[in-house]
Design an enzyme around this catalytic site. Structure first.
Site, short mmCIF file in Angstrom:
data_model
loop_
_atom_site.label_atom_id
_atom_site.label_comp_id
_atom_site.label_asym_id
_atom_site.label_seq_id
_atom_site.Cartn_x
_atom_site.Cartn_y
_atom_site.Cartn_z
CE LYS A 1 -2.74 2.06 11.79
NZ LYS A 1 -2.40 2.16 10.42
CE LYS B 1 -6.66 7.17 5.59
NZ LYS B 1 -6.75 7.47 7.04
CB VAL C 1 -5.53 -1.81 4.39
CG1 VAL C 1 -5.93 -3.28 4.35
CG2 VAL C 1 -4.17 -1.65 5.09
CB SER D 1 -10.70 1.11 9.42
OG SER D 1 -10.06 1.06 8.17
CG ASP E 1 -13.13 6.55 12.87
OD1 ASP E 1 -13.06 5.74 11.93
OD2 ASP E 1 -12.33 7.48 13.02
CD GLU F 1 -0.80 0.89 3.60
OE1 GLU F 1 -1.26 1.99 3.26
OE2 GLU F 1 -0.82 0.46 4.76
N1 PSU Z 1 -0.18 0.95 8.50
C1 PSU Z 1 0.83 1.78 8.87
N2 PSU Z 1 0.65 3.11 8.69
C2 PSU Z 1 -0.48 3.60 8.08
C3 PSU Z 1 -1.53 2.72 7.68
C4 PSU Z 1 -1.31 1.40 7.93
O1 PSU Z 1 1.86 1.32 9.38
O2 PSU Z 1 -0.58 4.81 7.87
C5 PSU Z 1 -2.77 3.23 6.97
C6 PSU Z 1 -3.33 2.08 6.12
O3 PSU Z 1 -3.37 2.52 4.80
C7 PSU Z 1 -4.70 1.81 6.68
C8 PSU Z 1 -5.10 3.19 7.12
O4 PSU Z 1 -5.57 1.26 5.73
O5 PSU Z 1 -3.88 3.64 7.78
C9 PSU Z 1 -6.29 3.17 8.02
O6 PSU Z 1 -6.91 4.42 7.97
P1 PSU Z 1 -8.39 4.61 8.58
O7 PSU Z 1 -8.21 4.36 10.04
O8 PSU Z 1 -8.74 6.05 8.26
O9 PSU Z 1 -9.28 3.63 7.90
MN MN Z 2 -11.94 6.06 10.06
#
Ligand code: PSU
Ligand code: MN
Length: 305
Positions: A159, A86, A106, A140, A138, A25
Site C-alpha cells: 500500500k 483484527k 495476510v 507488519s 511499525d 483474507e
Molecule cells: N489489503 C487491503 N486492505 C486491507 C489489508 C490489505 O486492500 O485492509 C489488511 C491486510 O489484512 C494486511 C493488513 O495484512 O491490512 C496489514 O495490517 P498491519 O499494517 O497492521 O500489519
Molecule cells: Mn503495524
C-alpha cells in the site's frame, strides 16, 4: 489438544482432489473497507475465483475455530459486526483459546491456508514497513510471514501508505522472492508503478508456481510475494495518492493513532479525502488479484495431475 480447523466441504473436496483453490483474507472486509463495499467486495472476489475455475476459501476465526471457506452469514457478520477483531500471527492462538471471532490479516490467513493445504492466496495489498518506522518500529507481521510460510501471496504491491523502499529492503533481508507480474516496476496499490524497479519479474502463472516449488525443493521455508499492477482503467496517479496521504498521515499523527489501528485509519482517511475513489479502485485491484491467484492455482493443480 488438536487445533480446531473447519474446512468448508467444497474446499476440502478441492484440496483432496488437487483442484485449484485460492485462500482469501477477511481483514479487508472487517477493517479495510466500509460497509457495504466490504461485503460486495467479499462476494465479488469469491465470484471472480469461481469464474476462473478455482474454489474460493475465505478465512476467519469464528468462535475460536479457524474456518477455511466461509458462507454468506459469516461474511455478512464480518462486514457488519462492530468491533470484529483484527487477527494477525500474534493473535491467532489467544483467539482460539478464548473462543473469539475475528477477521484474519495476510499473516494469519497465510498460516491458516498452509494448515489447510492451500498454496495460493489473494489480497489487496500486504502490510509492510510504515513511514517513520525508524521511530515507531511499525513493521507488519506480513513480511516475516512471507519468510516463514509457504504460500504465494498475490497483491498489488504494498500500500502507498507504507514506506515502499524500506518494505522492499526488509523483504530482501528476509530472502523473500518479490516478483512483479508482467512489468518491470514494483506497483504501489492504487498506482501501477511505485517508481521503484521490482527485484524480480515473471510473465506467466506457470513460472510463478514453478519458482515456489523450486524454493520448496531447495528446502527453503517461506512463500513469495507476487505483485500485480492495478488495471489501467482504475489506476490513481501516485501524485494524487501522495496528496491525499499527506493529510491522512498528519491526521493520524495528531490523533496519536498507533499499532493495529494505523492501517485501517489511513485507508479510511484516504477514502474520505478521495470521495470514495480509493475504495472503487481498491475493489478493482482485489478482484484482479483474485483472478491472477486463480490462474496460479490452476497451474499448480495441473502439476498435481
Ligand atoms: N489489503 C487491503 N486492505 C486491507 C489489508 C490489505 O486492500 O485492509 C489488511 C491486510 O489484512 C494486511 C493488513 O495484512 O491490512 C496489514 O495490517 P498491519 O499494517 O497492521 O500489519
Ligand atoms: Mn503495524
Amino acid at each position: 489438544m488438536t487445533i480446531p480447523v473447519e474446512i468448508k466441504p467444497e474446499v476440502k473436496d478441492a484440496i483432496n482432489c488437487g483442484t485449484p483453490v485460492v485462500a482469501l483474507e477477511t481483514s479487508i472486509v472487517a477493517q479495510g473497507l466500509p460497509y457495504p463495499d466490504n461485503l460486495e467486495t467479499a462476494f465479488e472476489i469469491e465470484r471472480t475465483v469461481a469464474r476462473a475455475n478455482a474454489t474460493p476459501a475465505s478465512v476467519a476465526v469464528v468462535g475460536g475455530t479457524i474456518r477455511v471457506g466461509l458462507g454468506e452469514p459469516e461474511l455478512e457478520f464480518l462486514a457488519t459486526g462492530k468491533n470484529v477483531r483484527k487477527l494477525s500471527r500474534a493473535d491467532l492462538s489467544t483467539a482460539i483459546a478464548l473462543g473469539e471471532t475475528g477477521a484474519t490479516t495476510v499473516s494469519a490467513t497465510m498460516i491458516c491456508a498452509q494448515a489447510a493445504g492451500i498454496k495460493v492466496f489473494a489480497t489487496g495489498g500486504i502490510g509492510g514497513v510504515h513511514r517513520g518506522a525508524e521511530v515507531s518500529f511499525d513493521i507488519s507481521q506480513d513480511l516475516r510471514e512471507l519468510a516463514e510460510t509457504a504460500v504465494i501471496v498475490v497483491s498489488s504491491g504494498a500500500k502507498a501508505i507504507l514506506d515502499i523502499p524500506k518494505t522492499l529492503e526488509v523483504l530482501e533481508t528476509l530472502g523473500v522472492p518479490v516478483v512483479t507480474f508482467g512489468q518491470d516496476d514494483f506497483p504501489a496499490f492504487w498506482s501501477r508503478s511505485s517508481g521503484m524497479r521490482s527485484p524480480l519479474r515473471l510473465d506467466d502463472p506457470e513460472t510463478v508456481i514453478q519458482a515456489q516449488l523450486a524454493r520448496e525443493h531447495l528446502g527453503l521455508r517461506g512463500g513469495m510475494l507476487v505483485a500485480n499492477p492495478i488495471p489501467e482503467f482504475a489506476e490513481i496517479s501516485i501524485e494524487t495518492v501522495r496528496y491525499w496521504l499527506a493529510d491522512a498521515l498528519s491526521q493520524a499523527k495528531r490523533q496519536g493513532v498507533a499499532g493495529k489501528a494505523v492501517t485501517p485509519f489511513l485507508l479510511g482517511a484516504i477514502a474520505e479525502r478521495s470521495d470514495g475513489k480509493s475504495i472503487s479502485s481498491n475493489k478493482v485491484l482485489v478482484s484482479n488479484n483474485a483472478k491472477l491467484a486463480s490462474e496460479i492455482a490452476v497451474a499448480y493443480s495441473a502439476k498435481l495431475h
